[in-house]
Design a protein around this motif. Structure first.
Motif, PDB file in Angstrom:
ATOM      1  N   ASP A 159      37.653  55.167 100.464  1.00  0.00           N
ATOM      2  CA  ASP A 159      37.599  54.767 101.866  1.00  0.00           C
ATOM      3  C   ASP A 159      37.614  55.932 102.845  1.00  0.00           C
ATOM      4  OD1 ASP A 159      40.204  55.638 101.742  1.00  0.00           O
ATOM      5  OD2 ASP A 159      41.105  53.681 102.127  1.00  0.00           O
ATOM      6  N   CYS A 160      37.823  57.145 102.354  1.00  0.00           N
ATOM      7  CA  CYS A 160      37.742  58.357 103.168  1.00  0.00           C
ATOM      8  C   CYS A 160      38.603  58.297 104.432  1.00  0.00           C
ATOM      9  CB  CYS A 160      36.286  58.656 103.525  1.00  0.00           C
ATOM     10  SG  CYS A 160      35.237  58.863 102.077  1.00  0.00           S
ATOM     11  N   GLY A 161      39.749  57.616 104.336  1.00  0.00           N
ATOM     12  CA  GLY A 161      40.681  57.551 105.448  1.00  0.00           C
ATOM     13  C   GLY A 161      40.536  56.354 106.360  1.00  0.00           C
ATOM     14  N   ALA A 162      39.681  55.391 106.022  1.00  0.00           N
ATOM     15  CA  ALA A 162      39.547  54.186 106.855  1.00  0.00           C
ATOM     16  C   ALA A 162      40.890  53.485 106.953  1.00  0.00           C
ATOM     17  CB  ALA A 162      38.495  53.254 106.257  1.00  0.00           C
ATOM     18  N   LYS A 163      41.199  52.972 108.121  1.00  0.00           N
ATOM     19  CA  LYS A 163      42.505  52.353 108.343  1.00  0.00           C
ATOM     20  C   LYS A 163      42.597  50.943 107.775  1.00  0.00           C
ATOM     21  CE  LYS A 163      43.205  55.230 112.386  1.00  0.00           C
ATOM     22  NZ  LYS A 163      42.259  56.193 111.892  1.00  0.00           N
ATOM     23  N   GLU A 164      41.481  50.254 107.653  1.00  0.00           N
ATOM     24  CA  GLU A 164      41.470  48.895 107.116  1.00  0.00           C
ATOM     25  C   GLU A 164      40.860  48.910 105.723  1.00  0.00           C
ATOM     26  OE1 GLU A 164      39.763  46.010 109.775  1.00  0.00           O
ATOM     27  OE2 GLU A 164      40.496  47.098 111.515  1.00  0.00           O
ATOM     28  N   ARG A 165      41.356  48.032 104.873  1.00  0.00           N
ATOM     29  CA  ARG A 165      40.867  47.932 103.493  1.00  0.00           C
ATOM     30  C   ARG A 165      39.704  46.961 103.418  1.00  0.00           C
ATOM     31  NH1 ARG A 165      44.493  51.294 103.425  1.00  0.00           N
ATOM     32  NH2 ARG A 165      42.645  52.544 103.554  1.00  0.00           N
ATOM     33  N   GLU A 166      38.737  47.271 102.591  1.00  0.00           N
ATOM     34  CA  GLU A 166      37.650  46.339 102.276  1.00  0.00           C
ATOM     35  C   GLU A 166      37.986  45.736 100.921  1.00  0.00           C
ATOM     36  OE1 GLU A 166      32.843  46.113 101.448  1.00  0.00           O
ATOM     37  OE2 GLU A 166      33.741  48.053 101.858  1.00  0.00           O
ATOM     38  N   SER A 167      38.286  44.435 100.908  1.00  0.00           N
ATOM     39  CA  SER A 167      38.735  43.768  99.690  1.00  0.00           C
ATOM     40  C   SER A 167      38.015  42.442  99.512  1.00  0.00           C
ATOM     41  CB  SER A 167      40.242  43.470  99.750  1.00  0.00           C
ATOM     42  OG  SER A 167      40.994  44.631  99.851  1.00  0.00           O
ATOM     43  N   PHE A 168      38.065  41.934  98.303  1.00  0.00           N
ATOM     44  CA  PHE A 168      37.691  40.550  98.027  1.00  0.00           C
ATOM     45  C   PHE A 168      38.604  40.062  96.927  1.00  0.00           C
ATOM     46  CE2 PHE A 168      34.975  43.149  95.345  1.00  0.00           C
ATOM     47  CZ  PHE A 168      34.820  42.450  94.157  1.00  0.00           C
ATOM     48  N   LEU A 169      38.696  38.749  96.765  1.00  0.00           N
ATOM     49  CA  LEU A 169      39.640  38.235  95.794  1.00  0.00           C
ATOM     50  C   LEU A 169      39.086  37.053  95.035  1.00  0.00           C
ATOM     51  CD1 LEU A 169      41.268  35.389  96.854  1.00  0.00           C
ATOM     52  CD2 LEU A 169      41.948  37.016  98.599  1.00  0.00           C
ATOM     53  N   ILE A 170      39.665  36.862  93.872  1.00  0.00           N
ATOM     54  CA  ILE A 170      39.438  35.639  93.110  1.00  0.00           C
ATOM     55  C   ILE A 170      40.753  34.883  93.214  1.00  0.00           C
ATOM     56  CG2 ILE A 170      39.012  34.652  90.830  1.00  0.00           C
ATOM     57  CD1 ILE A 170      37.323  37.118  90.208  1.00  0.00           C
ATOM     58  N   TRP A 171      40.757  33.774  93.925  1.00  0.00           N
ATOM     59  CA  TRP A 171      42.001  33.057  94.136  1.00  0.00           C
ATOM     60  C   TRP A 171      42.170  31.948  93.117  1.00  0.00           C
ATOM     61  CZ3 TRP A 171      41.988  28.149  96.972  1.00  0.00           C
ATOM     62  CH2 TRP A 171      40.707  27.754  97.376  1.00  0.00           C
ATOM     63  N   GLU A 172      43.384  31.462  93.026  1.00  0.00           N
ATOM     64  CA  GLU A 172      43.807  30.624  91.907  1.00  0.00           C
ATOM     65  C   GLU A 172      42.870  29.469  91.558  1.00  0.00           C
ATOM     66  OE1 GLU A 172      48.046  29.392  90.023  1.00  0.00           O
ATOM     67  OE2 GLU A 172      47.931  29.871  92.143  1.00  0.00           O
ATOM     68  N   PRO A 173      42.367  28.658  92.509  1.00  0.00           N
ATOM     69  CA  PRO A 173      41.485  27.561  92.111  1.00  0.00           C
ATOM     70  C   PRO A 173      40.197  28.022  91.428  1.00  0.00           C
ATOM     71  CG  PRO A 173      42.319  27.176  94.310  1.00  0.00           C
ATOM     72  CD  PRO A 173      42.713  28.581  93.929  1.00  0.00           C
TER      73      PRO A 173
END
Length: 194
Positions: A159-173
């Protein structure tokens, strides 16, 4: 905001599977130019998050090989996903003392530790890879971790110091579909080097 627009223009010029570029309107940002594949396959939210990180990443010159990474520590094969949770075969990460190499379909990308989010790489064995939103066909390192709410998060760590994270998730359902209940369900095999 100007930085995000500039990042979009830069990313549009470097696309992997690009068949051209197009303009997309992003809330709170305005019109940006992105790869046509990206515009057709990702939501505004995903593109905006990717642009936020790209603003920082685009200022860094990425390594073109592993020559400065030091000793090879481990090689891991992972199930390969993109942000839309489309499974795309497998991807390999090679962990070095000072960097990571990502290998997918005979192509190689290199990421130095210096520009990775240090809080996300404490447990290096959890670093897999996912396809970039802004650069179709490019694979980037992600930390794969199970949260306290039983979701499996994939967080882009270069992320080279970006303050916000770029994420994705696999949620329980969704888990029964993917059979992912933790990192071990994404990692296929691991080879450690002395």
């Amino acid at each position: 905001m100007t930085g995000l627009v500039m990042a979009a223009v830069l990313s549009a010029c470097s696309g992997g599977n690009s068949k051209g570029t197009t303009r997309v309107k992003i809330d709170d940002v305005g019109w940006v130019v992105v790869d046509t594949f990206t515009a057709n396959h990702y939501t505004q939210y995903r593109i905006k998050n990717a642009l936020t990180r790209e603003e920082y990443v685009s200022k860094v010159t990425k390594p073109t090989d592993a020559s400065t990474f030091g000793k090879k520590i481990a090689e891991r094969e992972w199930r390969a996903f993109n942000v839309n949770l489309e499974e795309k075969g497998t991807v390999t990460t090679v962990e070095y003392e000072r960097g990571f190499e990502v290998i997918k379909d005979g192509k190689h990308w290199f990421y130095d530790i210096e520009h990775m989010n240090q809080s996300n790489i404490e447990i290096r064995m959890d670093i897999g890879a996912a396809e970039s939103v802004l650069h179709p066909g490019v694979w980037e390192p992600v930390e794969i971790r199970r949260s306290m709410s039983n979701d499996v998060f994939f967080t882009f760590v270069y992320d080279c110091g970006a303050k916000e994270r770029e994420s994705f998730l696999i949620w329980e359902p969704e888990e029964p579909k993917y059979r992912i209940y933790g990192t071990s369900d994404v990692r296929i095999k691991e080879t450690r080097f002395k």
